[in-house]
Design an enzyme around this catalytic site. Structure first.
Site, PDB file in Angstrom:
ATOM      1  N   SER A   1      -0.033  -6.491  -7.269  1.00 38.36           N
ATOM      2  CA  SER A   1      -1.098  -6.710  -6.300  1.00 38.36           C
ATOM      3  C   SER A   1      -1.110  -8.168  -5.858  1.00 38.36           C
ATOM      4  O   SER A   1      -0.850  -9.068  -6.655  1.00 38.36           O
ATOM      5  CB  SER A   1      -2.455  -6.362  -6.918  1.00 38.36           C
ATOM      6  OG  SER A   1      -3.512  -6.758  -6.061  1.00 38.36           O
TER       7      SER A   1
ATOM      8  N   TYR B   1       4.391   7.332  -6.497  1.00 36.12           N
ATOM      9  CA  TYR B   1       4.792   6.311  -7.466  1.00 36.12           C
ATOM     10  C   TYR B   1       5.870   6.783  -8.431  1.00 36.12           C
ATOM     11  O   TYR B   1       6.086   7.984  -8.626  1.00 36.12           O
ATOM     12  CB  TYR B   1       3.564   5.846  -8.261  1.00 36.12           C
ATOM     13  CG  TYR B   1       2.712   4.871  -7.482  1.00 36.12           C
ATOM     14  CD1 TYR B   1       2.794   3.501  -7.696  1.00 36.12           C
ATOM     15  CD2 TYR B   1       1.841   5.323  -6.490  1.00 36.12           C
ATOM     16  CE1 TYR B   1       2.021   2.608  -6.968  1.00 36.12           C
ATOM     17  CE2 TYR B   1       1.064   4.435  -5.759  1.00 36.12           C
ATOM     18  CZ  TYR B   1       1.162   3.083  -6.005  1.00 36.12           C
ATOM     19  OH  TYR B   1       0.410   2.202  -5.263  1.00 36.12           O
TER      20      TYR B   1
END
Length: 691
Positions: A309, A503
């Site tokens: 992130s 993912y």
């Protein structure tokens, strides 16, 4: 550098390099409009490679901005995140490399988008092959994306991704395909003798691992390839014309989620800002005026970024500051500075030879050998499901549904009181264990996925669908380095390529069932299936054997949406289009100036290679454009007023180094009549002073 004059440019470069090119008719330059398979083949056949210029290389860029208003954004899957204007525009960039000796070539396209979708790839491959014939095939065309979440959706034919976008949006799909195709044509027109070189460095302190609870379970040999849980590799392919870098394609693992799910302005986020710095700030490129004359092209693609992130405070929009738009700049500039530093020294030549392979496989029903599973046992993949932790979302970037949590058995209340959501068959439960299956998405997402590898000399680019965690990318590099007999630094990992598949975690991370594990659709052996397929494709590439295309998905026909479609515009009683309702005030540098206009729906005209706005300065008796809507310091904001009226706000954050003087804001709009006719108009504010 004017790329439309490639006939002259290429001839000049060829003479300097001692090569020979095809003659062009007198007065005619090779442009994106007339480049064909024949001209490219003639160019390759008449070029004599040298040590400095062993390849033909070219780069191109084109606007692909879709519908900017009333279309759901793709990435956060937040129903309320519907477009309302422009922060920065979105572009397609293409890079072409051809080996004149073998005639083989590789073509890479990157999009400022959430993913390189199968739907976009299929149409793009069709168009490229129609124009350039056998020069390119499924194997040597690679489509990827930066993964910005500030992008209009409705471009995938897979229904799971069209829920929050309220269906398929043909205009946005067409804008992406048209932009990508034009970028390819520009790249082919730009072909000239050159080289492909590479620069690499470590970039730290930018992203943060958002899934530390899962990461700590990984084997030490994978953790050793990360720094603070993040892959630090900044790798840049450099496309040189006669020793001068013409374009760059960078890979660095970080989510372009500096902008939160509260942002409703189309944007290319932090990777787009890095592109803006290299292209516009460093090389003076004005993409608002079109990309065919771009002096420099920079694309920032993504790597093994699944659990990385940019929000370093581990809260949406927070990190390094609490201003999401400032964070875009900070995190983008760090990526740009890494490449700037790399460009201060010559790149290392990749070596000779180009090649590529691709194969599709059904990831829902794959037997995975124990060599690849990472568990020590042979296993199977599963029909695709998304678990309860997926519904929780990544709390660091964009929280999901209320009441859902990350972790194994973290959603027992839901399972007790909403047992129907968890009523998958026992065999599917066993296969997906310990995932709490929430959504059976086997018919809603793509399960037959492409695995692609491109070779550039002794470097190998892995083109993978979906989002692969940091440790997963380390595993791929180790596997492929061993297969090809190279250092792991010669293996480039690229996600979001040719399709999207959610993912991919390590099996150890999967057992933790954080957000990424809950969003790993094919079960604990998903990473093993990718490793096994990479080995299959890699062995074919290494041995030079033919590889069948494999099990391609059946094309789907999506349900088209009327959301975002404009029926007609009205200016309102006593108003006219472009009328300034609120005039800008005199403002000091560093401040923000704004104006409000009577507008029309921006989806009437995407303003490709143009702009919805201009900031102009008065110079020597005339108004001169200073900047437009691809500038990260401008904002184009649209709002519906009553039923069919529009209000447009233009904002400009005045740079601290702006030239003092008289300025004005210009709004370029298009109104639609009830019968469908679209008419352009312009609104202009009073002059204001910048001090």
């Amino acid at each position: 550098m004017i790329r439309k004059k490639i006939g002259v440019l290429a001839a000049t470069s060829a003479l300097a390099a001692g090569t020979f090119l095809l003659p062009m008719p007198a007065g005619q330059a090779l442009t994106s409009g007339n480049v064909t398979a024949q001209t490219v083949q003639q160019l390759a056949a008449s070029t004599r490679p040298t040590a400095q210029n062993p390849f033909l290389v070219g780069a191109g860029v084109s606007d692909m901005t879709g519908e900017v208003a009333e279309v759901g954004f793709l990435g956060y899957a937040t129903p309320s995140q519907n477009g309302s204007g422009v922060h920065t525009r979105q572009y397609a960039r293409a890079f072409a490399v051809i080996d004149p000796v073998t005639g083989k070539g590789n073509l890479m396209i990157t999009l400022d988008a959430m993913s390189g979708w199968e739907s976009v790839r299929a149409e793009l491959v069709r168009r490229i092959r129609a124009q350039f014939g056998s020069q390119f095939s499924e194997a040597n065309i690679m489509l990827t994306a930066s993964h910005t979440h500030a992008t209009p959706g409705g471009v995938s034919t897979d229904s799971a991704y069209n829920v929050t976008t309220l269906g398929w949006h043909e205009p946005t799909f067409r804008a992406q395909v048209d932009g990508a195709a034009q970028a390819v044509r520009e790249a082919m027109a730009d072909l000239a003798p050159g080289n492909v070189t590479i620069s690499q460095s470590q970039l730290t302190g930018v992203g943060v691992n958002r899934s530390a609870v899962a990461l700590e379970r990984d084997p030490q040999e994978l953790l050793d390839g990360l720094i603070n849980g993040v892959d630090p590799t900044s790798a840049t392919l450099r496309f040189d014309h006669n020793g001068v870098t013409r374009a760059v394609l960078n890979w660095f693992a970080i989510h372009p989620t500096s902008l939160t799910n509260q942002n409703t302005l189309v944007s290319s986020d932090n990777k787009g800002y890095a592109q803006y710095l290299l292209e516009t700030v460093d090389h003076g490129v004005d993409l608002n005026a079109g990309g065919d004359d771009a002096a420099f092209i920079a694309a920032f693609a993504n790597s093994n970024t699944g659990d990385v992130s940019p929000n370093t405070n581990l809260r949406p929009g927070s990190g390094p500051t609490d201003d999401q738009y400032l964070n875009v700049k900070i995190q983008g500039e760090k990526q740009a500075n890494a490449v700037r530093q790399q460009l201060t020294a010559p790149g290392a030549p990749v070596g000779s030879g180009l090649d590529a392979r691709i194969q599709y496989a059904d990831f829902s029903a794959m037997k995975v050998d124990a060599r690849w599973t990472g568990t020590g046992y042979a296993g199977n993949t599963c029909n695709a499901t998304l678990g309860a932790p997926f519904a929780a979302g990544s709390t660091e970037d964009g929280p999901g549904a209320a009441g859902f949590n990350e972790g194994v058995n973290a959603n027992k209340v839901w399972s007790d009181f909403n047992w129907l959501a968890y009523s998958a068959s026992q065999s599917l439960k066993d296969c997906q264990y310990p995932k709490a299956n929430l959504f059976d998405v086997r018919s809603q997402i793509q399960q037959k996925l492409p695995i692609q590898i491109m070779r550039f000399g002794s470097y190998y680019l892995l083109g993978l669908p979906g989002e692969h965690n940091g440790a997963v990318g380390v595993q791929y590099r180790q596997d492929m380095a061993q297969l090809f007999g190279v250092d792991p630094s010669h293996i480039l990992v690229q996600g979001y390529t040719n399709a999207y598949s959610h993912y991919v975690t390590t099996p150890q991370e999967y057992m933790s069932q954080q957000y990424e594990g809950g969003a790993t659709p094919f079960g604990i052996n998903t990473m093993g299936a990718y490793r096994q397929m990479l080995n299959t494709v890699g062995n074919s590439l290494k041995q030079g054997t033919a590889l069948p295309i494999g099990d391609k998905p059946t094309p789907r026909t999506p349900l088209k949406s009327t959301i975002g479609k404009v029926l007609y515009d009205l200016p309102g009683v006593g108003n006219y289009y472009g009328k300034v309702l609120t005039q800008p005030l005199d403002t000091t540098r560093g401040g923000t100036v704004s104006a409000v206009f009577v507008g029309a729906h921006p989806n009437n005209n995407h303003k490709l290679n143009s702009s919805y706005l201009e900031v102009q300065r008065y110079e020597n008796g005339r108004w001169v454009k200073v900047t437009a809507d691809n500038d990260p310091d401008t904002r184009f904001k649209w709002k519906r007023h009553l039923a069919a009226q529009s209000r447009v706000t233009i904002e400009w954050i005045i740079p601290a180094n702006a030239t003092p003087g008289q300025y004005r804001l210009v709004y370029n709009g298009d109104s639609k009549k009830a019968l469908g006719a679209i008419t352009s108009f312009t609104g202009v504010t009073n002059p204001f002073t910048v001090r």
